[in-house]
Design a protein around this motif. Structure first.
Motif, PDB file in Angstrom:
ATOM      1  N   ASN A 157       0.817  -1.223   0.000  1.00  0.00           N
ATOM      2  CA  ASN A 157       0.000   0.000   0.000  1.00  0.00           C
ATOM      3  C   ASN A 157       0.849   1.271   0.000  1.00  0.00           C
ATOM      4  O   ASN A 157       0.473   2.290   0.589  1.00  0.00           O
ATOM      5  CB  ASN A 157      -0.955   0.002   1.200  1.00  0.00           C
ATOM      6  CG  ASN A 157      -1.849  -1.221   1.230  1.00  0.00           C
ATOM      7  OD1 ASN A 157      -2.520  -1.528   0.254  1.00  0.00           O
ATOM      8  ND2 ASN A 157      -1.846  -1.945   2.345  1.00  0.00           N
ATOM      9  N   THR A 158       1.989   1.196  -0.656  1.00  0.00           N
ATOM     10  CA  THR A 158       2.886   2.348  -0.751  1.00  0.00           C
ATOM     11  C   THR A 158       2.633   3.071  -2.077  1.00  0.00           C
ATOM     12  O   THR A 158       2.392   2.437  -3.100  1.00  0.00           O
ATOM     13  CB  THR A 158       4.353   1.885  -0.658  1.00  0.00           C
ATOM     14  OG1 THR A 158       4.537   1.206   0.591  1.00  0.00           O
ATOM     15  CG2 THR A 158       5.321   3.048  -0.741  1.00  0.00           C
ATOM     16  N   ASN A 159       2.694   4.387  -2.041  1.00  0.00           N
ATOM     17  CA  ASN A 159       2.402   5.189  -3.237  1.00  0.00           C
ATOM     18  C   ASN A 159       3.697   5.588  -3.940  1.00  0.00           C
ATOM     19  O   ASN A 159       4.456   6.423  -3.445  1.00  0.00           O
ATOM     20  CB  ASN A 159       1.613   6.441  -2.835  1.00  0.00           C
ATOM     21  CG  ASN A 159       1.175   7.256  -4.034  1.00  0.00           C
ATOM     22  OD1 ASN A 159       1.466   6.926  -5.182  1.00  0.00           O
ATOM     23  ND2 ASN A 159       0.462   8.340  -3.780  1.00  0.00           N
ATOM     24  N   PHE A 160       3.947   4.968  -5.108  1.00  0.00           N
ATOM     25  CA  PHE A 160       5.107   5.286  -5.933  1.00  0.00           C
ATOM     26  C   PHE A 160       4.680   6.007  -7.217  1.00  0.00           C
ATOM     27  O   PHE A 160       5.449   6.064  -8.172  1.00  0.00           O
ATOM     28  CB  PHE A 160       5.849   4.010  -6.334  1.00  0.00           C
ATOM     29  CG  PHE A 160       6.600   3.322  -5.227  1.00  0.00           C
ATOM     30  CD1 PHE A 160       7.873   3.735  -4.865  1.00  0.00           C
ATOM     31  CD2 PHE A 160       6.045   2.242  -4.563  1.00  0.00           C
ATOM     32  CE1 PHE A 160       8.579   3.090  -3.851  1.00  0.00           C
ATOM     33  CE2 PHE A 160       6.741   1.584  -3.550  1.00  0.00           C
ATOM     34  CZ  PHE A 160       8.010   2.018  -3.201  1.00  0.00           C
ATOM     35  N   SER A 161       3.477   6.554  -7.266  1.00  0.00           N
ATOM     36  CA  SER A 161       2.993   7.139  -8.518  1.00  0.00           C
ATOM     37  C   SER A 161       3.908   8.279  -8.962  1.00  0.00           C
ATOM     38  O   SER A 161       4.389   9.079  -8.168  1.00  0.00           O
ATOM     39  CB  SER A 161       1.564   7.658  -8.348  1.00  0.00           C
ATOM     40  OG  SER A 161       1.487   8.652  -7.343  1.00  0.00           O
ATOM     41  N   ASN A 162       4.176   8.296 -10.279  1.00  0.00           N
ATOM     42  CA  ASN A 162       5.015   9.324 -10.910  1.00  0.00           C
ATOM     43  C   ASN A 162       6.458   9.329 -10.409  1.00  0.00           C
ATOM     44  O   ASN A 162       7.201  10.285 -10.660  1.00  0.00           O
ATOM     45  CB  ASN A 162       4.409  10.726 -10.732  1.00  0.00           C
ATOM     46  CG  ASN A 162       3.133  10.903 -11.500  1.00  0.00           C
ATOM     47  OD1 ASN A 162       3.136  11.081 -12.708  1.00  0.00           O
ATOM     48  ND2 ASN A 162       2.003  10.836 -10.792  1.00  0.00           N
ATOM     49  N   ALA A 163       6.874   8.302  -9.685  1.00  0.00           N
ATOM     50  CA  ALA A 163       8.261   8.235  -9.202  1.00  0.00           C
ATOM     51  C   ALA A 163       9.182   7.741 -10.312  1.00  0.00           C
ATOM     52  O   ALA A 163       8.768   7.027 -11.222  1.00  0.00           O
ATOM     53  CB  ALA A 163       8.362   7.308  -7.998  1.00  0.00           C
ATOM     54  N   ASN A 164      10.442   8.147 -10.236  1.00  0.00           N
ATOM     55  CA  ASN A 164      11.464   7.639 -11.150  1.00  0.00           C
ATOM     56  C   ASN A 164      12.144   6.452 -10.476  1.00  0.00           C
ATOM     57  O   ASN A 164      12.926   6.627  -9.545  1.00  0.00           O
ATOM     58  CB  ASN A 164      12.487   8.720 -11.491  1.00  0.00           C
ATOM     59  CG  ASN A 164      13.572   8.203 -12.428  1.00  0.00           C
ATOM     60  OD1 ASN A 164      13.424   7.139 -13.036  1.00  0.00           O
ATOM     61  ND2 ASN A 164      14.652   8.951 -12.560  1.00  0.00           N
ATOM     62  N   LEU A 165      11.843   5.244 -10.951  1.00  0.00           N
ATOM     63  CA  LEU A 165      12.375   4.014 -10.365  1.00  0.00           C
ATOM     64  C   LEU A 165      13.242   3.264 -11.376  1.00  0.00           C
ATOM     65  O   LEU A 165      13.360   2.036 -11.323  1.00  0.00           O
ATOM     66  CB  LEU A 165      11.218   3.132  -9.891  1.00  0.00           C
ATOM     67  CG  LEU A 165      10.436   3.687  -8.691  1.00  0.00           C
ATOM     68  CD1 LEU A 165       9.022   3.152  -8.662  1.00  0.00           C
ATOM     69  CD2 LEU A 165      11.148   3.371  -7.386  1.00  0.00           C
ATOM     70  N   TRP A 166      13.847   4.000 -12.272  1.00  0.00           N
ATOM     71  CA  TRP A 166      14.686   3.384 -13.302  1.00  0.00           C
ATOM     72  C   TRP A 166      15.767   2.515 -12.654  1.00  0.00           C
ATOM     73  O   TRP A 166      16.515   2.955 -11.779  1.00  0.00           O
ATOM     74  CB  TRP A 166      15.315   4.475 -14.159  1.00  0.00           C
ATOM     75  CG  TRP A 166      16.231   3.985 -15.246  1.00  0.00           C
ATOM     76  CD1 TRP A 166      15.974   3.012 -16.155  1.00  0.00           C
ATOM     77  CD2 TRP A 166      17.563   4.448 -15.504  1.00  0.00           C
ATOM     78  NE1 TRP A 166      17.062   2.848 -16.989  1.00  0.00           N
ATOM     79  CE2 TRP A 166      18.048   3.704 -16.617  1.00  0.00           C
ATOM     80  CE3 TRP A 166      18.391   5.414 -14.932  1.00  0.00           C
ATOM     81  CZ2 TRP A 166      19.317   3.899 -17.138  1.00  0.00           C
ATOM     82  CZ3 TRP A 166      19.660   5.611 -15.460  1.00  0.00           C
ATOM     83  CH2 TRP A 166      20.112   4.860 -16.552  1.00  0.00           C
TER      84      TRP A 166
END
Length: 302
Positions: A164-173
């Motif tokens: 339930n963690t919010n990673f929206s629009n994050a850069n996870l390259w």
């Protein structure tokens, strides 16, 4: 015109996204001396002034900058709506005012994970960590945190608890999520290109419009995930569990789905050109409007 800032009682004139403010060097530098805004006006850097008015322009939203100045002056901000706190939080993070970030977070409702335990780190602590090199959160509990819009490229989340963690629009390259517990998290519009997600539990995760090009999702649990319009070109999905997943309109060109479980999977309108679907059972898969040109369907059951 560029200039540095020797200490002076004279006011500093600021234009923040079109809104005008006047303050002093002491206000901008003393409360949070390690912040980016303090560095800008410390005398160690040069900034551009308007040649006629002497005003310094900063290309940020000026709506909440008055709250930032009041924080720097008095160490307080007023009670705000949650949406306004979120807007102010973005500005505080931009200026690297970590004390203000902490203050805002104490006024926002903290989410808890399913067993009711608190995450081991706060968003602020994570921002501090990612400013250093080779960040690792292996096995750490980060469930329920809002990590949206952060640059988390190359970060190692292997074996972490990030439900339930919010990673929206994050850069996870090129981030690593191998064997992580990420059930119910949100990766909407995130950059997950070349990510390592093998063996991760991503049940019910939202990945709509995410960039997953060349990501490794082998053996991952993707049951009931939403990949609407996601970019999965050349992704590795061997033996992934995609039961009841929604990949409507997703781009799976060149993806490897060998041995993937596609029972009840929605692939309507998906691009499966040149995808590897050899020996895959497609009998319960929705393929209306899907493009299969050049796909390897040898031995596939349809």
């Amino acid at each position: 015109m560029s200039s540095s800032f020797p200490r002076s009682p004279s006011p500093v004139l600021l234009n923040i996204g079109g809104k005008k403010y006047a303050t002093t060097i002491d206000t901008l530098t003393q409360r949070e001396p390690d912040s980016m805004i303090a560095a800008m006006f410390s005398g160690r850097h040069t900034v551009s002034r308007d040649s006629e008015t002497g005003t310094i322009f900063v290309d940020r939203d000026g709506k909440h900058f008055r709250h930032i100045l009041n924080w720097l002056r008095d160490g307080v901000i007023p009670m705000l709506k949650d949406s306004e706190y979120q807007e102010l939080l973005r500005e505080a993070e931009y200026y690297q005012l970590l004390g203000l970030v902490d203050h805002i977070n104490t006024n926002l409702n903290k989410k808890k994970d399913e067993d009711g335990s608190e995450p081991e780190l706060t968003r602020t602590e994570i921002i501090k960590c990612i400013q250093s090199e080779r960040v690792k959160f292996r096995g750490v509990n980060l469930s329920g945190l809002n990590l949206s819009k952060l640059d988390l490229s190359f970060v190692d989340f292997s074996y972490a608890r990030i439900q339930n963690t919010n990673f929206s629009n994050a850069n996870l390259w090129k981030a690593r999520f191998g064997d992580a517990e990420a059930e119910g998290s949100i990766f909407q519009d995130a950059n997950l290109r070349e990510c390592e997600l093998s063996g991760a539990n991503l049940r019910g995760v939202v990945l709509d419009r995410a960039n997953l090009q060349s990501a490794n999702l082998q053996d991952a649990c993707l049951i009931k995930c939403s990949f609407c319009e996601a970019d999965l070109r050349s992704a590795h999905l061997q033996s992934a569990k995609l039961t009841d997943a929604n990949l409507k309109g997703a781009n799976l060109e060149g993806a490897n789905l060998k041995g993937a479980k596609l029972n009840g999977t929605n692939l309507q309108g998906a691009n499966l050109q040149r995808a590897y679907l050899r020996d895959v059972d497609l009998r319960d898969t929705q393929l209306e409007g899907a493009r299969l040109g050049g796909a390897n369907l040898l031995g596939a059951i349809r």
